[in-house]
Design an enzyme around this catalytic site. Structure first.
Site, PDB file in Angstrom:
ATOM      1  CG  ASP A   1     -32.425  30.853  97.261  1.00  0.00           C
ATOM      2  OD1 ASP A   1     -31.357  31.287  96.830  1.00  0.00           O
ATOM      3  OD2 ASP A   1     -32.919  31.206  98.350  1.00  0.00           O
TER       4      ASP A   1
ATOM      5  CB  THR B   1     -29.950  33.694 100.759  1.00  0.00           C
ATOM      6  OG1 THR B   1     -29.720  33.234  99.431  1.00  0.00           O
ATOM      7  CG2 THR B   1     -31.262  33.123 101.256  1.00  0.00           C
TER       8      THR B   1
END
Length: 291
Positions: free
Chosen positions: A49, A142
């Site tokens: 990320d 995620t």
């Protein structure tokens, strides 16, 4: 000669930036330890990320410095963990497109501190009806990314409150079976990229390690006249929707249930609606719309 199509430059930079960030996420997936952290709201976040956001912000901000950028992450966790910071910097400084001309269009941070500042630039951005803002989600999905399943690298340009450009990189998307599923993963390649400019239609291309590959228009799906031909795109594990209500609605319509397309990442569900069952028609030549 550069194309005169509206947002041609924005689209080209966005597609290249997303492809480069997608390569970075695949590199993270190859690592045994993905550097998993916990956000303050207890959702999982990985080093991918932070680093994907750094690469995308650096590319966009360099070419369009007056535009604001709205990202998901800030650099606090990296600033507080020297080991994680070193790993992030190693990733960001090592991932490049193999095509020199394409890579030259993208900027990369020159130092760890610049990388942190670029991540924070995304954290400080705002999107209003009176500006040009790039909105990004470096890794949508995620939780499934951490399992080596489906996820998306997302970038959009919003101008005066309206989306003008959208790019989705789906690094694990494998359409060879004509289906989409968390576990039908592109292990040998780099997945697909979908992109669109408002009013110009949507397109799709395979992603690679170098220049943008040719793309093909995503045609509208044929009109369905019988409910039994519908397929729900849903997610059993999601807490944001009422799965039991969906099942009841499907029964009421006579739609086959349980559904066959189950995806966690929200953007992947939109991709499924657009492209599933269309892959058989993609055997013909690809129309080149590269930047």
């Amino acid at each position: 000669m550069e194309s005169t199509d509206p947002y041609h430059r924005e689209l080209s930079i966005a597609c290249l930036a997303v492809q480069r960030a997608a390569l970075l996420t695949k590199k993270v997936l190859d690592a045994v330890d993905k550097g998993t952290l916990d956000k303050s709201d207890s959702t999982p976040v990985t080093i991918a990320d932070f680093t994907a956001q750094a690469l995308i912000v650096s590319a966009i901000h360099h070419v369009f410095p007056e535009d604001t950028i709205v990202g998901e992450e800030d650099s606090m966790a990296l600033r507080q963990d020297e080991s994680l910071l070193e790993r992030a910097w190693d990733l960001v400084s090592s991932v490049q497109l193999e095509d020199e001309e394409s890579e030259a269009l993208l900027y990369s941070p020159g130092s760890k501190e610049e990388m942190l500042e670029l991540i924070d630039l995304g954290a400080l951005g705002t999107c209003s009806p009176h500006n040009r803002s790039w909105v990004l989600d470096p890794v949508d999905g995620t939780a499934t990314f951490m399992q080596g399943q489906q996820y998306a690298v997302c970038l959009a340009l919003v101008e005066n409150g309206r989306q003008k450009v959208g790019v989705l990189g789906c690094p694990n998307l494998n359409l060879s079976s004509g289906r989409m599923h968390e576990d039908i993963v592109d292990h040998d390649g780099y997945g697909h990229q979908l992109f669109a400019v408002a009013g110009q239609g949507a397109y799709m291309r395979r992603m690679g390690r170098g220049a943008l590959l040719p793309a093909r228009r995503v045609e509208p799906r044929p009109q369905i006249s019988d409910f039994k031909d519908l397929d729900f795109v849903d997610c059993v594990a999601s807490t944001s929707s009422n799965y039991d209500s969906h099942a009841h609605f499907a029964s009421y319509l006579g739609v086959p249930w349980p559904h066959t397309t189950d995806l966690w990442a929200a953007q992947l569900r939109y991709v499924a609606i657009a492209v599933i069952r269309l892959t058989a028609a993609w055997a013909g030549p690809w129309r080149s719309v590269t930047g």
